[in-house]
Design a protein around this motif. Structure first.
Motif, PDB file in Angstrom:
ATOM      1  N   ALA A  13      41.475  49.424  41.337  1.00  0.00           N
ATOM      2  CA  ALA A  13      42.567  49.354  41.851  1.00  0.00           C
ATOM      3  C   ALA A  13      43.952  48.584  41.287  1.00  0.00           C
ATOM      4  CB  ALA A  13      42.059  48.109  43.095  1.00  0.00           C
ATOM      5  N   TRP A  14      43.715  47.497  40.231  1.00  0.00           N
ATOM      6  CA  TRP A  14      44.414  47.029  39.659  1.00  0.00           C
ATOM      7  C   TRP A  14      45.253  47.696  38.820  1.00  0.00           C
ATOM      8  CZ3 TRP A  14      46.725  42.537  39.514  1.00  0.00           C
ATOM      9  CH2 TRP A  14      47.652  42.281  38.604  1.00  0.00           C
ATOM     10  N   GLU A  15      44.983  48.760  38.299  1.00  0.00           N
ATOM     11  CA  GLU A  15      45.148  50.141  37.898  1.00  0.00           C
ATOM     12  C   GLU A  15      46.733  50.523  38.177  1.00  0.00           C
ATOM     13  OE1 GLU A  15      45.993  53.744  35.525  1.00  0.00           O
ATOM     14  OE2 GLU A  15      44.455  53.471  36.810  1.00  0.00           O
ATOM     15  N   THR A  16      45.994  50.911  39.908  1.00  0.00           N
ATOM     16  CA  THR A  16      46.541  52.032  40.701  1.00  0.00           C
ATOM     17  C   THR A  16      47.670  51.011  40.958  1.00  0.00           C
ATOM     18  OG1 THR A  16      44.563  52.992  41.076  1.00  0.00           O
ATOM     19  CG2 THR A  16      46.688  53.046  42.805  1.00  0.00           C
ATOM     20  N   LEU A  17      47.426  50.003  41.136  1.00  0.00           N
ATOM     21  CA  LEU A  17      48.406  48.797  41.294  1.00  0.00           C
ATOM     22  C   LEU A  17      50.005  48.692  40.257  1.00  0.00           C
ATOM     23  CD1 LEU A  17      50.077  46.905  43.558  1.00  0.00           C
ATOM     24  CD2 LEU A  17      48.392  44.686  42.588  1.00  0.00           C
ATOM     25  N   ASN A  18      48.706  48.382  39.245  1.00  0.00           N
ATOM     26  CA  ASN A  18      50.260  48.553  38.042  1.00  0.00           C
ATOM     27  C   ASN A  18      50.771  49.766  38.193  1.00  0.00           C
ATOM     28  OD1 ASN A  18      50.693  45.245  36.915  1.00  0.00           O
ATOM     29  ND2 ASN A  18      48.481  45.883  37.646  1.00  0.00           N
ATOM     30  N   ARG A  19      50.529  50.676  38.430  1.00  0.00           N
ATOM     31  CA  ARG A  19      51.354  52.346  37.890  1.00  0.00           C
ATOM     32  C   ARG A  19      52.783  52.458  38.861  1.00  0.00           C
ATOM     33  NH1 ARG A  19      49.557  57.278  36.561  1.00  0.00           N
ATOM     34  NH2 ARG A  19      46.821  56.041  35.564  1.00  0.00           N
ATOM     35  N   TYR A  20      52.666  51.691  40.120  1.00  0.00           N
ATOM     36  CA  TYR A  20      53.489  51.750  41.098  1.00  0.00           C
ATOM     37  C   TYR A  20      54.387  50.331  41.912  1.00  0.00           C
ATOM     38  CZ  TYR A  20      50.896  56.099  42.358  1.00  0.00           C
ATOM     39  OH  TYR A  20      50.495  57.075  42.102  1.00  0.00           O
ATOM     40  N   THR A  21      53.528  49.493  40.872  1.00  0.00           N
ATOM     41  CA  THR A  21      54.363  48.000  41.191  1.00  0.00           C
ATOM     42  C   THR A  21      54.864  47.566  40.347  1.00  0.00           C
ATOM     43  OG1 THR A  21      53.230  47.957  43.579  1.00  0.00           O
ATOM     44  CG2 THR A  21      53.864  45.658  42.995  1.00  0.00           C
ATOM     45  N   LYS A  22      56.137  46.985  39.955  1.00  0.00           N
ATOM     46  CA  LYS A  22      56.628  46.348  38.587  1.00  0.00           C
ATOM     47  C   LYS A  22      57.335  44.669  39.041  1.00  0.00           C
ATOM     48  CE  LYS A  22      56.221  49.909  36.550  1.00  0.00           C
ATOM     49  NZ  LYS A  22      54.357  50.183  35.775  1.00  0.00           N
ATOM     50  N   SER A  23      57.650  44.673  40.178  1.00  0.00           N
ATOM     51  CA  SER A  23      58.471  43.523  40.251  1.00  0.00           C
ATOM     52  C   SER A  23      56.911  42.291  40.786  1.00  0.00           C
ATOM     53  CB  SER A  23      58.303  43.896  42.678  1.00  0.00           C
ATOM     54  OG  SER A  23      58.215  42.814  42.842  1.00  0.00           O
ATOM     55  N   GLU A  24      57.392  41.297  40.123  1.00  0.00           N
ATOM     56  CA  GLU A  24      56.580  39.612  39.621  1.00  0.00           C
ATOM     57  C   GLU A  24      55.541  39.633  41.329  1.00  0.00           C
ATOM     58  OE1 GLU A  24      57.252  36.591  37.772  1.00  0.00           O
ATOM     59  OE2 GLU A  24      55.321  37.208  36.388  1.00  0.00           O
ATOM     60  N   ALA A  25      56.706  39.205  42.264  1.00  0.00           N
ATOM     61  CA  ALA A  25      57.027  39.119  43.724  1.00  0.00           C
ATOM     62  C   ALA A  25      55.821  39.635  43.919  1.00  0.00           C
ATOM     63  CB  ALA A  25      57.996  38.629  43.911  1.00  0.00           C
ATOM     64  N   LEU A  26      55.674  40.682  44.074  1.00  0.00           N
ATOM     65  CA  LEU A  26      54.606  41.921  44.799  1.00  0.00           C
ATOM     66  C   LEU A  26      53.944  41.720  44.911  1.00  0.00           C
ATOM     67  CD1 LEU A  26      55.905  45.440  45.679  1.00  0.00           C
ATOM     68  CD2 LEU A  26      55.098  43.845  47.281  1.00  0.00           C
ATOM     69  N   LEU A  27      53.380  42.262  42.441  1.00  0.00           N
ATOM     70  CA  LEU A  27      52.177  41.743  42.301  1.00  0.00           C
ATOM     71  C   LEU A  27      51.173  39.961  42.339  1.00  0.00           C
ATOM     72  CD1 LEU A  27      53.167  42.761  38.569  1.00  0.00           C
ATOM     73  CD2 LEU A  27      51.092  43.958  40.357  1.00  0.00           C
ATOM     74  N   ARG A  28      51.911  39.359  42.653  1.00  0.00           N
ATOM     75  CA  ARG A  28      51.803  37.721  43.397  1.00  0.00           C
ATOM     76  C   ARG A  28      50.886  38.052  44.541  1.00  0.00           C
ATOM     77  NH1 ARG A  28      56.127  33.771  40.102  1.00  0.00           N
ATOM     78  NH2 ARG A  28      55.180  33.856  37.623  1.00  0.00           N
ATOM     79  N   HIS A  29      51.707  39.016  45.324  1.00  0.00           N
ATOM     80  CA  HIS A  29      51.537  38.608  46.724  1.00  0.00           C
ATOM     81  C   HIS A  29      50.029  39.719  46.483  1.00  0.00           C
ATOM     82  CE1 HIS A  29      51.092  39.694  51.144  1.00  0.00           C
ATOM     83  NE2 HIS A  29      51.215  40.816  51.091  1.00  0.00           N
ATOM     84  N   ALA A  30      50.062  40.285  46.254  1.00  0.00           N
ATOM     85  CA  ALA A  30      48.707  41.032  46.548  1.00  0.00           C
ATOM     86  C   ALA A  30      47.775  40.545  45.627  1.00  0.00           C
ATOM     87  CB  ALA A  30      48.708  42.261  45.248  1.00  0.00           C
ATOM     88  N   LEU A  31      48.340  39.203  44.729  1.00  0.00           N
ATOM     89  CA  LEU A  31      46.789  39.033  44.487  1.00  0.00           C
ATOM     90  C   LEU A  31      46.852  36.984  45.003  1.00  0.00           C
ATOM     91  CD1 LEU A  31      47.967  38.071  40.953  1.00  0.00           C
ATOM     92  CD2 LEU A  31      45.827  39.612  41.906  1.00  0.00           C
ATOM     93  N   ALA A  32      47.386  37.159  46.293  1.00  0.00           N
ATOM     94  CA  ALA A  32      47.117  36.186  46.682  1.00  0.00           C
ATOM     95  C   ALA A  32      46.443  36.937  47.986  1.00  0.00           C
ATOM     96  CB  ALA A  32      48.493  35.471  47.484  1.00  0.00           C
ATOM     97  N   VAL A  33      46.638  37.801  48.596  1.00  0.00           N
ATOM     98  CA  VAL A  33      45.716  38.626  49.287  1.00  0.00           C
ATOM     99  C   VAL A  33      44.786  38.529  48.802  1.00  0.00           C
ATOM    100  CG1 VAL A  33      46.067  40.176  51.262  1.00  0.00           C
ATOM    101  CG2 VAL A  33      47.926  39.093  50.759  1.00  0.00           C
ATOM    102  N   GLU A  34      44.920  39.644  47.719  1.00  0.00           N
ATOM    103  CA  GLU A  34      43.232  39.844  47.302  1.00  0.00           C
ATOM    104  C   GLU A  34      42.520  37.880  47.239  1.00  0.00           C
ATOM    105  OE1 GLU A  34      43.233  39.574  42.485  1.00  0.00           O
ATOM    106  OE2 GLU A  34      41.039  41.335  42.911  1.00  0.00           O
ATOM    107  N   LEU A  56      43.775  44.310  47.306  1.00  0.00           N
ATOM    108  CA  LEU A  56      44.877  44.040  46.003  1.00  0.00           C
ATOM    109  C   LEU A  56      45.621  45.537  46.289  1.00  0.00           C
ATOM    110  CD1 LEU A  56      42.970  44.655  42.544  1.00  0.00           C
ATOM    111  CD2 LEU A  56      45.701  42.549  43.630  1.00  0.00           C
ATOM    112  N   LEU A  57      45.028  46.532  46.912  1.00  0.00           N
ATOM    113  CA  LEU A  57      46.101  47.651  46.842  1.00  0.00           C
ATOM    114  C   LEU A  57      46.734  48.252  48.459  1.00  0.00           C
ATOM    115  CD1 LEU A  57      44.056  50.738  45.245  1.00  0.00           C
ATOM    116  CD2 LEU A  57      46.281  49.753  44.254  1.00  0.00           C
TER     117      LEU A  57
END
Ligand SMILES: [Fe+2]
Ligand SMILES: [Fe+2]
Length: 200
Positions: A13-34, A56-57
């Motif tokens: 899931a982390w690999e898929t997320l990073n393939r489509y998401t570059k924004s730090e804010a969005l990555l952080r949101h994903a981590l917070a919800v995770e 995460l996704l």
């Protein structure tokens, strides 16, 4: 060709997320919800890895589909193509209120309940010198009543989420805060220790 169904691991899931998401804010949101969804998986005796991967996704396509006529419904076929199982894709679709899907599983209820609230708690932490350390449900609730603060967070979804989960709002807020505390620095939040250091 019918895609092969893969195991929805956190790593994948982390690999898929990073393939489509570059924004730090969005990555952080994903981590917070995770973090929040994972904490509930533990509490409910559910599979942490699967729940974490789903959380995460949930917004993985937001960067490529930033409007609600596309997110998350146009992202769903991408996940299916990548081999994520139907129940997984369905849980992700169900976080979007505009799709009007009934949230049937405990995972779906939890994801919905954590999404907006994790975003809101994050926003509260960003304006405090100690981040989310020492943040109390009472002050989160007070900020929820200020429409101009983190205006993008849908308050009705925060309230409906806790209700759907069957957990008192205060307890839910506390659970979300506590789940995010261990990864505060990954979320770009200051901590009580940082504040102490700055004052030394
Ligand atoms: Fe979303
Ligand atoms: Fe989200």
């Amino acid at each position: 060709m019918v895609p092969l169904v893969v195991e929805a691991t956190r790593e994948r899931a982390w690999e898929t997320l990073n393939r489509y998401t570059k924004s730090e804010a969005l990555l952080r949101h994903a981590l917070a919800v995770e973090a929040s969804v994972r904490a509930y998986a533990r509490k409910f005796g559910q599979d942490e890895e699967l729940w974490a991967a789903t959380a995460l996704l949930h917004d993985f396509d937001y960067e490529i589909h930033p409007t609600l006529d596309k997110h998350p419904q146009d992202g769903a076929p991408i996940l299916t193509e990548r081999g994520y199982p139907d129940w997984f894709v369905r849980a992700i679709l169900s976080h979007a209120n505009h799709l009007d899907l009934e949230r049937a599983s405990q995972l779906e209820k939890t994801l919905f309940a954590c999404d907006e609230l994790a975003g809101f708690v994050h926003a509260c932490g960003l304006v405090r010198p100690t981040g989310i350390d020492g943040l109390e449900p009472k002050s989160v609730k007070k900020k929820l009543k200020q429409p101009s603060f983190a205006a993008g967070v849908h308050r009705d979804e925060v309230y409906a989420g806790a209700e759907g989960l069957g957990i008192e709002l205060d307890d839910h807020i506390r659970n979300v805060i506590e789940s995010m505390q261990p990864i505060a620095s990954e979320l770009g939040l200051r901590t009580a220790a940082d504040a102490e250091e700055a004052n030394a």
